[in-house]
Design an enzyme around this catalytic site. Structure first.
Site, mmCIF file in Angstrom:
data_model
loop_
_atom_site.group_PDB
_atom_site.id
_atom_site.type_symbol
_atom_site.label_atom_id
_atom_site.label_comp_id
_atom_site.label_asym_id
_atom_site.label_seq_id
_atom_site.Cartn_x
_atom_site.Cartn_y
_atom_site.Cartn_z
ATOM 1 N N ASP A 37 -30.920 -39.979 54.378
ATOM 2 C CA ASP A 37 -31.279 -40.370 55.737
ATOM 3 C C ASP A 37 -32.789 -40.604 55.817
ATOM 4 O O ASP A 37 -33.573 -39.663 55.702
ATOM 5 C CB ASP A 37 -30.854 -39.271 56.736
ATOM 6 C CG ASP A 37 -31.028 -39.741 58.167
ATOM 7 O OD1 ASP A 37 -32.181 -40.058 58.553
ATOM 8 O OD2 ASP A 37 -30.034 -39.805 58.902
ATOM 9 N N THR A 72 -16.574 -43.893 71.780
ATOM 10 C CA THR A 72 -16.016 -45.152 71.261
ATOM 11 C C THR A 72 -16.365 -45.389 69.795
ATOM 12 O O THR A 72 -15.805 -46.290 69.169
ATOM 13 C CB THR A 72 -16.562 -46.342 72.068
ATOM 14 O OG1 THR A 72 -17.979 -46.371 71.867
ATOM 15 C CG2 THR A 72 -16.264 -46.218 73.552
ATOM 16 N N ARG A 97 -24.922 -44.286 68.350
ATOM 17 C CA ARG A 97 -23.470 -44.407 68.355
ATOM 18 C C ARG A 97 -22.885 -43.629 69.541
ATOM 19 O O ARG A 97 -23.204 -42.465 69.736
ATOM 20 C CB ARG A 97 -22.907 -43.864 67.049
ATOM 21 C CG ARG A 97 -21.470 -44.290 66.897
ATOM 22 C CD ARG A 97 -21.080 -44.540 65.515
ATOM 23 N NE ARG A 97 -21.206 -43.419 64.604
ATOM 24 C CZ ARG A 97 -20.232 -43.034 63.817
ATOM 25 N NH1 ARG A 97 -19.067 -43.630 63.880
ATOM 26 N NH2 ARG A 97 -20.405 -42.073 62.954
HETATM 27 N N1 URA Z 1 -29.506 -44.818 57.612
HETATM 28 C C1 URA Z 1 -30.131 -44.059 56.674
HETATM 29 O O1 URA Z 1 -31.155 -43.446 56.951
HETATM 30 N N2 URA Z 1 -29.594 -44.001 55.447
HETATM 31 C C2 URA Z 1 -28.478 -44.656 55.110
HETATM 32 O O2 URA Z 1 -28.051 -44.557 53.969
HETATM 33 C C3 URA Z 1 -27.839 -45.443 56.100
HETATM 34 C C4 URA Z 1 -28.383 -45.510 57.342
#
Ligand code: URA
Length: 243
Positions: free
Chosen positions: A234, A140, A136
């Site tokens: 994550d 922006t 990202r």
């Molecule tokens: N990427 C991840 O690792 N977990 C999520 O919940 C969304 C994107």
């Protein structure tokens, strides 16, 4: 809406009485025939239960997510063409079978997609694997392509695109645009993920109507930080130990 949400369902083979089957939340359903959700078997639900648990340690997270990745790769390979192939068995009898046709490669969306590479190698020895890094842009807030390295003949290959979590579909869409710009036909791309959001899938299926998505589970949705819920957190941090 094109999505039917997740619901509790009895888990187990059809011959078992309903009251002998435990209830568990199973994947939502989506009305796009390019989206393929793995069968919600007791094993798959048990594996997902382990990797979703916040108390699961890294070694188990890797081991059990690898089992799901293996199922995804095997299902992805089922979408590739085969042609008739007859063999003779040691008993001198013929067997009318099939063999794979066509060349494949993997493309992982860095960093989390790299965690799926071994599962692909376990099924396809010496498979070529390209990489795409999209992050990202802080200014922006849009996904930005930082790096890609792909096999030269990728336009002649079927591509298994790897990213474990399909959240907004933003990075994956950009990755698909990169593949298309290298001459890969949309219908030759198979996008494999463990958990997808309905938002990500709808975005993807309407933007790339010929591309197939293979996922283990369609979750409820996204939170305000675009994490999939209930999700597993994550994936990259849990796999690579960077929490
Ligand atoms: N990427 C991840 O690792 N977990 C999520 O919940 C969304 C994107």
């Amino acid at each position: 809406t094109v999505v039917e949400g997740c619901a509790a369902a009895p888990i187990g083979p059809s011959y078992r009485e309903p009251d002998e089957k435990p209830q568990a939340t199973v994947s939502g359903k989506i009305k796009f025939d390019t989206v393929h959700v793995l069968p919600q078997t007791p094993q798959l639900i048990a594996l997902l239960t382990i990797i979703r648990d916040q108390n699961t340690q890294r070694g188990d997270f890797i081991f059990y997510s690898n089992r799901i990745i293996r199922l995804l790769v095997e299902e992805g390979l089922n979408h590739l063409p085969v042609k008739e192939h007859e063999v003779t068995t040691p008993l001198g009898r013929t067997y009318a079978g099939v063999r794979f046709e066509g060349k494949i490669c993997g493309v992982s969306i860095m960093r989390a997609g790299e965690s799926m590479e071994q599962g692909l190698r376990d099924c396809c020895r010496s498979v070529r694997i390209g990489k795409i890094l999209i992050q990202r842009d802080e200014e922006t807030a849009q996904p930005k392509l930082f790096y890609h390295k792909l096999p030269n003949d990728i336009a002649e290959r079927w591509v298994l695109l790897l990213d474990p979590m399909n959240a907004t579909g933003g990075s994956a869409s950009m990755a698909v645009e990169v593949l298309k710009s290298k001459g890969v036909a949309e219908e030759r791309i198979l996008f494999l993920n463990l958990i997808a959001s309905p938002e990500g899938l709808e975005h993807f299926a309407s933007k790339f109507p010929k591309l197939r998505v293979i996922t283990a589970f369609i979750d409820e949705g996204l939170d305000d930080k675009n994490y999939i819920v209930p999700g597993l957190g994550d994936f990259g941090d849990r796999h690579f130990g960077t929490l």
